[in-house]
Design an enzyme around this catalytic site. Sequence first.
Site, PDB file in Angstrom:
ATOM      1  N   HIS A   1       0.813  -1.221   0.000  1.00  0.00           N
ATOM      2  CA  HIS A   1       0.000   0.000   0.000  1.00  0.00           C
ATOM      3  C   HIS A   1       0.852   1.280   0.000  1.00  0.00           C
ATOM      4  O   HIS A   1       0.317   2.368  -0.181  1.00  0.00           O
ATOM      5  CB  HIS A   1      -0.940   0.010   1.204  1.00  0.00           C
ATOM      6  CG  HIS A   1      -0.240   0.318   2.486  1.00  0.00           C
ATOM      7  ND1 HIS A   1       0.572  -0.584   3.122  1.00  0.00           N
ATOM      8  CD2 HIS A   1      -0.205   1.454   3.224  1.00  0.00           C
ATOM      9  CE1 HIS A   1       1.077  -0.024   4.212  1.00  0.00           C
ATOM     10  NE2 HIS A   1       0.628   1.215   4.295  1.00  0.00           N
TER      11      HIS A   1
ATOM     12  N   HIS B   1       1.870   6.883  -0.685  1.00  0.00           N
ATOM     13  CA  HIS B   1       0.918   6.082   0.080  1.00  0.00           C
ATOM     14  C   HIS B   1      -0.357   5.936  -0.748  1.00  0.00           C
ATOM     15  O   HIS B   1      -1.073   6.901  -0.979  1.00  0.00           O
ATOM     16  CB  HIS B   1       0.622   6.772   1.419  1.00  0.00           C
ATOM     17  CG  HIS B   1       0.006   5.869   2.421  1.00  0.00           C
ATOM     18  ND1 HIS B   1      -1.319   5.503   2.375  1.00  0.00           N
ATOM     19  CD2 HIS B   1       0.543   5.244   3.489  1.00  0.00           C
ATOM     20  CE1 HIS B   1      -1.573   4.697   3.391  1.00  0.00           C
ATOM     21  NE2 HIS B   1      -0.456   4.525   4.081  1.00  0.00           N
TER      22      HIS B   1
END
Length: 161
Positions: free
Chosen positions: A65, A80
């Site tokens: 992620h 992110h």
Amino acid sequence: MFKFFTHKKVTIKAPISGIVSELSEVPDDVFAQKIVGDGIAINPTDNTLYSPVKGKIVQIFPTLHALGIETEEGLEILIHLGVDTVELKGEGFTSFVEKDQQVDVGDKLIEIDWNSIKHKVPSIMTPILITNMDKVDKIEILKSGEIKAKEDLLSVTIERA
């Protein structure tokens, strides 16, 4: 004894196509309040994340992620993918890189299946952060509104002793 500082500009390309947004618009206080670092966010309209700089992958989370890239100039960038996407434990993410790998601008890093995950997380807004702000003199946003991957996004001026 005097110390002389030189300034160097680093251009950060858009790692993904989408709509450029201020960090304050990201629905997560850690990003919105710039606790991790300063930068910009992109609300993605595409499924492929590309390297925004030439450098080295210094961190890739097992859940895929988020990842960190260090530029040749020592700038540390964290990308992110979405908010609370760590909870998906890697679902919807396919990586094409690994830790310590050298990358060039535009190299494919991660593919994201936003359609399968966007209803499971608060937001798919993707912060692009400079995490070692102590090296940064100035950040300029080069594009607002719609942006395509690999277009100039930020100009970062760093100080070097």
